[in-house]
Design a protein around this motif. Structure first.
Motif, PDB file in Angstrom:
ATOM      1  N   GLY A 238       0.822  -1.192   0.000  1.00 28.53           N
ATOM      2  CA  GLY A 238       0.000   0.000   0.000  1.00 28.53           C
ATOM      3  C   GLY A 238       0.851   1.233   0.000  1.00 28.53           C
ATOM      4  O   GLY A 238       2.009   1.225  -0.406  1.00 28.53           O
ATOM      5  N   ILE A 239       0.297   2.334   0.422  1.00 34.87           N
ATOM      6  CA  ILE A 239       1.030   3.585   0.483  1.00 34.87           C
ATOM      7  C   ILE A 239       1.686   3.715   1.837  1.00 34.87           C
ATOM      8  O   ILE A 239       1.624   2.812   2.671  1.00 34.87           O
ATOM      9  CB  ILE A 239       0.073   4.750   0.196  1.00 34.87           C
ATOM     10  CG1 ILE A 239      -1.041   4.757   1.247  1.00 34.87           C
ATOM     11  CG2 ILE A 239      -0.530   4.625  -1.174  1.00 34.87           C
ATOM     12  CD1 ILE A 239      -1.937   5.940   1.131  1.00 34.87           C
ATOM     13  N   SER A 240       2.281   4.870   2.076  1.00 35.66           N
ATOM     14  CA  SER A 240       3.101   5.013   3.276  1.00 35.66           C
ATOM     15  C   SER A 240       2.312   4.901   4.562  1.00 35.66           C
ATOM     16  O   SER A 240       2.842   4.518   5.591  1.00 35.66           O
ATOM     17  CB  SER A 240       3.825   6.366   3.232  1.00 35.66           C
ATOM     18  OG  SER A 240       2.871   7.419   3.147  1.00 35.66           O
ATOM     19  N   GLY A 241       1.013   5.233   4.542  1.00 35.24           N
ATOM     20  CA  GLY A 241       0.274   5.248   5.786  1.00 35.24           C
ATOM     21  C   GLY A 241      -0.816   4.218   5.891  1.00 35.24           C
ATOM     22  O   GLY A 241      -1.267   3.912   6.981  1.00 35.24           O
ATOM     23  N   VAL A 242      -1.303   3.671   4.775  1.00 32.30           N
ATOM     24  CA  VAL A 242      -2.427   2.734   4.779  1.00 32.30           C
ATOM     25  C   VAL A 242      -2.007   1.448   4.094  1.00 32.30           C
ATOM     26  O   VAL A 242      -1.462   1.474   2.990  1.00 32.30           O
ATOM     27  CB  VAL A 242      -3.661   3.328   4.074  1.00 32.30           C
ATOM     28  CG1 VAL A 242      -4.796   2.321   4.073  1.00 32.30           C
ATOM     29  CG2 VAL A 242      -4.095   4.627   4.740  1.00 32.30           C
ATOM     30  N   THR A 243      -2.221   0.336   4.740  1.00 34.28           N
ATOM     31  CA  THR A 243      -1.925  -0.967   4.162  1.00 34.28           C
ATOM     32  C   THR A 243      -3.235  -1.656   3.814  1.00 34.28           C
ATOM     33  O   THR A 243      -4.079  -1.858   4.684  1.00 34.28           O
ATOM     34  CB  THR A 243      -1.120  -1.839   5.135  1.00 34.28           C
ATOM     35  OG1 THR A 243       0.073  -1.149   5.497  1.00 34.28           O
ATOM     36  CG2 THR A 243      -0.762  -3.162   4.495  1.00 34.28           C
ATOM     37  N   PHE A 244      -3.390  -2.022   2.552  1.00 33.61           N
ATOM     38  CA  PHE A 244      -4.657  -2.583   2.071  1.00 33.61           C
ATOM     39  C   PHE A 244      -4.679  -4.094   2.302  1.00 33.61           C
ATOM     40  O   PHE A 244      -4.470  -4.887   1.395  1.00 33.61           O
ATOM     41  CB  PHE A 244      -4.839  -2.261   0.578  1.00 33.61           C
ATOM     42  CG  PHE A 244      -5.229  -0.845   0.324  1.00 33.61           C
ATOM     43  CD1 PHE A 244      -4.310   0.172   0.490  1.00 33.61           C
ATOM     44  CD2 PHE A 244      -6.504  -0.532  -0.066  1.00 33.61           C
ATOM     45  CE1 PHE A 244      -4.659   1.486   0.267  1.00 33.61           C
ATOM     46  CE2 PHE A 244      -6.867   0.780  -0.295  1.00 33.61           C
ATOM     47  CZ  PHE A 244      -5.942   1.803  -0.117  1.00 33.61           C
ATOM     48  N   GLU A 245      -4.921  -4.480   3.531  1.00 33.78           N
ATOM     49  CA  GLU A 245      -4.969  -5.902   3.854  1.00 33.78           C
ATOM     50  C   GLU A 245      -6.312  -6.521   3.468  1.00 33.78           C
ATOM     51  O   GLU A 245      -6.355  -7.598   2.879  1.00 33.78           O
ATOM     52  CB  GLU A 245      -4.718  -6.102   5.346  1.00 33.78           C
ATOM     53  CG  GLU A 245      -3.323  -5.714   5.803  1.00 33.78           C
ATOM     54  CD  GLU A 245      -2.290  -6.776   5.488  1.00 33.78           C
ATOM     55  OE1 GLU A 245      -2.596  -7.700   4.719  1.00 33.78           O
ATOM     56  OE2 GLU A 245      -1.177  -6.686   6.019  1.00 33.78           O
ATOM     57  N   ASP A 246      -7.427  -5.881   3.821  1.00 32.72           N
ATOM     58  CA  ASP A 246      -8.742  -6.460   3.549  1.00 32.72           C
ATOM     59  C   ASP A 246      -9.398  -5.865   2.315  1.00 32.72           C
ATOM     60  O   ASP A 246     -10.559  -6.155   2.030  1.00 32.72           O
ATOM     61  CB  ASP A 246      -9.667  -6.294   4.759  1.00 32.72           C
ATOM     62  CG  ASP A 246     -10.023  -4.833   5.024  1.00 32.72           C
ATOM     63  OD1 ASP A 246      -9.527  -3.953   4.315  1.00 32.72           O
ATOM     64  OD2 ASP A 246     -10.813  -4.582   5.961  1.00 32.72           O
ATOM     65  N   SER A 247      -8.691  -5.030   1.570  1.00 34.03           N
ATOM     66  CA  SER A 247      -9.293  -4.329   0.434  1.00 34.03           C
ATOM     67  C   SER A 247      -8.477  -4.481  -0.842  1.00 34.03           C
ATOM     68  O   SER A 247      -8.698  -3.756  -1.809  1.00 34.03           O
ATOM     69  CB  SER A 247      -9.449  -2.838   0.762  1.00 34.03           C
ATOM     70  OG  SER A 247     -10.194  -2.644   1.941  1.00 34.03           O
ATOM     71  N   GLY A 248      -7.499  -5.391  -0.840  1.00 33.02           N
ATOM     72  CA  GLY A 248      -6.676  -5.552  -2.034  1.00 33.02           C
ATOM     73  C   GLY A 248      -7.416  -6.152  -3.196  1.00 33.02           C
ATOM     74  O   GLY A 248      -7.131  -5.854  -4.358  1.00 33.02           O
TER      75      GLY A 248
END
Length: 750
Positions: A498-508
């Motif tokens: 994801g980006i620097s602040g948000v990791t797309f674990e459940d939305s990839g």
């Protein structure tokens, strides 16, 4: 004295009833309910006062509690306290057992006696015929020179498919067991097996210990195999199934399943173990499959569902399952009228070649809750919600998110039928990321508000009585800020990055279709936030009729002020004007249903296409599916996917049915799996032969072919019995039931 009128005979039977009840009970010293009536009905009744005999002739019926006796002629002897009958005799007792006979001699309570030319019907199917039968102690039906079979016989086919001939058959109505002494098992009239003694539960028993139906298989992986399950009823609440599976190439696989029911829930613990070198290392391998579900107060439940395997190839190699990922979880939830809470701890086990175990996350915990209450000011409804997820990896990033929010909604229906729904939501998220190679640890926060209005205007045209057409245009206008993903526009999103602040674990992975066209957030989870103002527009059509013909269709798209780079290109949502999504279905009840889902762009290039069909006519059943999915490298799908599958079954006659299925990868131009089977079934047996070929292989499991056969002799102990006179019956009163589609699971179950 001679009574010829049937009505007068009814009065006379009252005297007989008292005589049978008092004298018979005294003579036999039996504990009989003296208030229980005994009734006799006949066309003609004669009472001989000199001998004390009462003779009833013509359509004779005797009723004693729940026991009944019908015959052409009945004689009651007052001196001996016995009843003899002749003609077409039928005796029924409270257990459901029915006895047919030519001559019968019973005591006054219709309990003990001698029967000649006896035929007994146990339950609805089990049939016993004997030269002579005796009723003993109001419990045992003892039949001499007897034959047992549930098969129907007729003049064209006087020999049943299978039967058991015995010197003596004893039916214990109290224990509900059928005992055989000096018995032969005949197949098509030919003796094939002799045993001095065996027993099985009668057909009225739901659960009983004993052997279940064996199965025989041949696989290119493990050679020839035979499975002999034994079912043990421990008590009314628990049972155990043990099933050794003998193979010629890989030794013995021990399988077992324990089930127990409690007052507030139930559990099952199953699995297998073997010592094998199928994976080029000698040692113990196996799998565990356990689940439980318990209630601890109204609407509140807790439980678990754990599935693990010792080796990536184990389940596929031994034909337990073709799954490539196993999910285990423990959970606690409560769903009520005003809200819910749901907490889960989840673990995944990947069985794929290209997924290192250390990169598969472990969720501790996954929690969501919601509470709703009426809005006293604007006449709407408030909702308060919380959600959190923490994912741990042994070789990869550890991430966590916690979210709190409030939403509001109010629906209004105007006098012209226009439905308006106003809504708003405000959510705050906190993200953390640790131990991500190449990225620094951080904690970030996000505020994610939105508001909007939805309008629906259903237009109904009644073509004729019982048939109506409904056209419903739907429009949503949603306002949301840009920069909802860490205050920047996301240009590249990976499935676990994801980006620097948000990791797309459940939305990839986001699937855009007609089912979520009008969702207020098109991401599949809360990690992703859909940015900016947008319009969700669509049109729905439905034909509602009582003539069995049903049609429905949906089409729509999303319009934005600018591109939505937060979505991956394969979703169809990245452009300011999204792909079109459409779906339609036509059904002619109950014969056929055809459905299709589409996603295409303005040039009519199809990026997603799913077609499904189910049809049934008479003895023919057929289903088919076709799917095309555009590639999406950012979520791990670098190539287009295109395949079809077809399954069918047809009844060739009342007893014969064949079935088969095929699955083919159209991109790779190769088959994935195919199989078929043939089943013969009648009222007394079922024989199933199946063939399955799996064409796919992996580093540990080569492509394989399996062939198998299973034989069930119905009513011989139960719905599950073995070929040689098994004794078990396993019911699905507790956990462990598994209803599978008969077309798609050919050869997939031992």
């Amino acid at each position: 004295m001679r009574l010829t009128a049937r009505a007068i005979a009814l009065l006379a039977c009252l005297m007989l009833g008292q005589m049978l009840l008092c004298q018979g009970a005294q003579a036999q010293d039996l504990e009989v309910d003296r208030d229980q009536p005994v009734a006799l009905v006949a066309d003609e009744v004669t009472y001989e006062s000199e001998t004390g005999r009462l003779i009833a002739e013509g359509n004779v019926e005797v009723f004693y509690g729940e026991r009944t006796l019908t015959a052409d002629r009945i004689v009651y002897d007052d001196a001996t306290g016995r009843i003899s009958a002749e003609g077409e005799i039928v005796l029924r007792d409270p257990t459901g057992t029915t006895v047919y006979a030519d001559v019968i001699d019973l005591d006054a309570d219709l309990r003990d006696g001698l029967v000649r030319g006896a035929q007994s019907l146990i339950g609805t199917q089990g049939k016993i015929a004997a030269v002579e039968g005796r009723r003993v102690e109001d419990r045992y039906n003892v039949l001499s020179k007897a034959v047992y079979s549930p098969c129907e016989v007729c003049s064209d086919q006087p020999t049943p498919l299978w039967r058991i001939r015995a010197r003596k058959i004893i039916h214990d109505e109290e224990e509900k067991q059928v005992h055989y002494e000096n018995a032969w098992f005949d197949l098509l009239g030919v003796p094939v097996l002799w045993t001095p003694y065996f027993r099985h539960p009668d057909p009225t028993v739901e659960r009983a210990s004993g052997f279940l139906a064996p199965s025989f298989k041949q696989s290119s992986n493990y050679g020839y195999g035979a499975r002999f399950p034994y079912f043990w009823v421990i008590d009314e609440q628990s049972d155990l199934t043990v099933a050794p599976f003998f193979t010629t190439n890989e030794g013995v696989i021990g399988e077992a399943e324990y089930r127990r029911a409690f007052s507030n829930g139930q559990i099952s613990i199953g699995g297998s173990v073997t010592r094998s070198d199928f994976n080029d290392r000698t040692g113990f391998e196996g799998h565990l499959d356990t689940k439980g579900l318990f209630s601890f107060r109204e609407n509140a439940k807790w439980g678990w569902n754990v599935r693990v395997a010792s080796d990536d190839a184990y389940l596929r190699f031994f034909d337990f399952s073709n799954e490539d990922r196993l999910e285990s979880e423990s959970f606690l939830f409560n769903y009520g009228e005003n809200g819910f809470y749901d907490a889960r701890v989840v673990r995944f086990q990947s069985l794929r070649d290209d997924e290192p175990a250390g990169q598969i996350p472990f969720a501790v915990p996954d929690f969501s809750a919601r509470y709703e209450l009426p809005d006293p000011w604007l006449k709407g409804e408030f909702g308060f919600f919380a959600d959190s997820a923490a994912l741990l990896r042994t070789n990869g990033a550890d991430t966590a998110r916690i979210s709190f929010g409030v939403d509001w909604e109010r629906q209004m229906i105007l006098s012209n039928g226009l439905s308006l729904t106003a809504f708003a939501e405000a959510r705050g998220d906190i993200f953390t990321r640790r131990d991500d190679p190449g990225l620094s640890d951080l904690t970030s926060a996000r505020f994610a508000p939105l508001a909007g209005i939805e309008a629906r205007y259903p237009l109904i045209w009644e073509q004729k009585p019982g048939t109506a057409h409904i056209i419903e245009p739907i429009a949503q206008a949603i306002a949301a800020p840009f920069g909802g993903n860490d205050n920047s526009i996301v240009s590249v999103i990976g499935p676990n990055g994801g980006i620097s602040g948000v990791t797309f674990e459940d939305s990839g992975v986001t699937e855009f279709d007609e089912t979520n066209l009008f969702d207020r957030n098109h991401f599949s989870g809360l990690d992703g936030f859909e940015e900016g103002p947008r319009f969700n527009l669509g049109l729905r059509y439905a034909r509602v009729s009582d003539d069995g013909i049903k049609v429905d269709a949906t089409v729509g798209r999303v319009l934005r002020l600018r591109d939505a780079d937060e979505f991956s290109p394969g979703t169809g949502l990245t452009d300011a004007q999204s792909d079109w999504v459409a779906a339609w279905a036509v059904g002619i009840d109950p014969y056929v249903t055809v459905r299709q889902r589409l996603r295409f762009d303005d040039d009519l290039t199809v990026n997603r296409n799913e077609v499904g069909m189910m049809a049934e006519y008479g003895r023919l059943r057929i289903s088919g599916d076709y799917v095309f999915l555009e590639s999406d490298p950012l979520i791990g799908e670098p190539l287009d996917r295109e395949e079809f599958s077809v399954g069918a079954s047809i009844g060739l006659s009342k007893n014969w049915r064949i079935r088969g299925f095929v699955q083919r990868d159209l991109q790779e131009r190769e088959f994935v799996e195919t199989g078929g089977g043939i089943t013969y079934a009648n009222e007394c047996c079922e024989v199933d032969v199946f063939l399955r070929r799996r064409f796919t292989d992996s580093d540990d499991v080569p492509a394989a072919t399996s062939v198998g056969v299973q034989v069930k002799l119905l009513t011989l102990g139960a719905s599950d019995t073995d070929l040689f006179g098994g004794t078990g019956r396993r019911s699905n009163r507790t956990l462990g039931s598994n209803d599978r589609d008969p077309v798609r699971t050919v050869g997939s179950e031992r």
